[in-house]
Scaffold this active site. Structure first.
Site: not given
Length: 460
Positions: A233, A267
């Site tokens: 990720e 993010c």
């Protein structure tokens, strides 16, 4: 970096005071931990599924009983607001509960075949390495740890150098809850030493990494040499698309915390606000008071909405993107000690400018106008990332069309909430590989074994 032992000073990012000194693991420490984890994993996998589930629920209860302690640790080591930190500790509890519920439902299949019975069995991988980031130290550690344990694996967690304290406390709570010794170990240390040793160790079956795209590519290359399983990720540069037919007041009110939560160190932060040109000026008028009124300050204060950045290095990185006298909206931030940067919205920026195209990882967003639906999709996809995003519109058809056209793994309509532990999470393009969370999380930590049983007897 050498493999010599070292100690890392953990700083409170709001005060720059040293709050702990933590020894860093060496490659030899990692090797010894893997050996211990492999032994613990065999005993863990041999337990009845109901017993594994029961112990994970006890772990969840232990986290809940120490929720405030964990939250205060997160405030001090990561600078998170106390409200966010409580949510994060609660998320660890909820992830453990959710994963425990999947233990007895981790079933294979029976596949119709001629001449016999064919079944699949989901077996644990063995030892899983989880390398967690500093921006959400507790939840993201649990994203990998909870389903991996539930699937019958052992876990070695390498926390970020700046935020090891909550991870170490969670490991202690796991043992106190009755999980086998060495099943869940935490090894603080440098990424180039402890992290690299974990990635390269032949006894580690899978790596789960959350962090920068640059480091993710390095880990991916190392895993390729051993054909090691990997979940990544990575970075993001998410779009917040506001159409003229949307509830503009609601979209403007929701926009600030879509990129200011956790001081923009997220993010999924919606740092590219794309607004249809016909409502662009009105949107900025509505946005300005929201940005200017954000309360930035002591993260331990219940009224604080945004805390400091994690480190001096991160502060300098964010400043480098914004310095230069760009137009826009700016809030306020404290003076004095601490790694403070004010909420900032930039206008008049070219879509390809670094601040508009690269992940800043700070409380900075750009607002870009677009003409029509096709232009909005083009701008949203004009990035190497594809992690998250939002679409604001009253037109259900448009919401579905745009959601289908935007290359991102997690989208929300008339909302910025696109990450839940019940649903899959992961990115397109250079935002990562694989999916975490959701109903299939446990299966990502298993091998599928196929067994055929012949039912054909001897000829009569």
């Amino acid at each position: 970096m050498s493999d010599e032992p070292y100690e890392h000073q953990v700083l409170n990012p709001a005060t720059e005071e040293v709050i702990a000194t933590v020894p860093g693991a060496s490659a030899e420490d990692v090797d010894a931990a893997v050996v211990r984890a492999a032994r613990a994993q065999q005993k863990w996998a041999a337990l009845a599924p109901a017993d594994r589930a029961r112990l994970l629920r006890r772990f969840a209860v232990a986290v809940d009983e120490h929720l405030e302690e964990l939250a205060q640790l997160e405030v001090r080591e990561a600078g998170h607001t106390v409200g966010n930190a409580r949510w994060e500790a609660g998320n660890v509890r909820d992830l453990l509960d959710y994963a425990a519920g999947g233990v007895e439902r981790l079933t294979g299949r029976q596949i119709p075949v001629p001449g016999g019975l064919d079944i699949t069995i989901l077996e644990p991988l063995g030892v899983v390495g989880v390398i967690a980031p500093w921006n959400f130290p507790m939840p993201i550690a649990a994203w990998g740890m909870a389903p991996a344990l539930a699937a019958g694996n052992a876990v070695i967690l390498k926390p970020a150098e700046t935020t090891p304290l909550t991870a170490l406390r969670l490991a202690g709570l796991a043992v106190a809850a009755g999980l086998p010794e060495d099943l869940f170990q935490v090894l603080p240390g440098a990424g180039a030493v402890a992290g690299a040793a974990l990635v390269e160790h032949p006894g580690v079956a899978k790596i789960v990494f959350t962090g920068s795209t640059r480091v993710g590519k390095q880990i991916m290359a190392k895993c390729a040499d051993r054909v090691k399983r990997l979940t990544l990720e990575l970075g993001g540069k998410s779009a917040n698309i506001v159409f003229a037919d949307a509830d503009i007041e609601a979209a403007a009110a929701a926009a600030p915390m879509s990129f200011l939560d956790n001081s923009g160190q997220d993010c999924c932060a919606r740092t590219r606000i794309l607004v249809q040109r016909s409502v662009y000026d009105r949107f900025l008028e509505l946005l300005a008071p929201g940005i200017e009124s954000v309360v930035v300050g002591d993260p331990a204060d219940e009224k604080t909405q945004m805390g400091p950045l994690i480190s001096k290095a991160q502060l300098e990185r964010v400043r480098a993107y914004v310095d230069g006298g760009m137009d826009g909206i700016r809030g306020s931030a404290p003076d004095g000690p601490g790694f403070w940067f004010p909420p900032t919205v930039l206008t008049g920026v070219a879509p390809h400018a670094p601040v508009a195209a690269e992940e800043v990882f700070g409380p900075v967003a750009v607002v870009l106008p677009f003409e029509d639906e096709a232009d909005a999709v083009r701008l949203a996809n004009a990035t190497e990332y594809g992690l998250s995003g939002s679409v604001w519109t009253r037109d259900v058809g448009r919401a579905l069309r745009v959601s289908g056209a935007v290359a991102a793994g997690n989208l929300s309509v008339n909302s910025h909430s696109s990450v839940r532990y019940w649903t899959p999470f992961g990115g397109y393009k250079q935002s990562g590989l694989g999916r975490e969370l959701g109903p299939d999380a446990l299966a990502a930590f298993t091998e599928t074994k196929n067994v055929f049983i012949s039912t054909e007897g001897p000829a009569l």
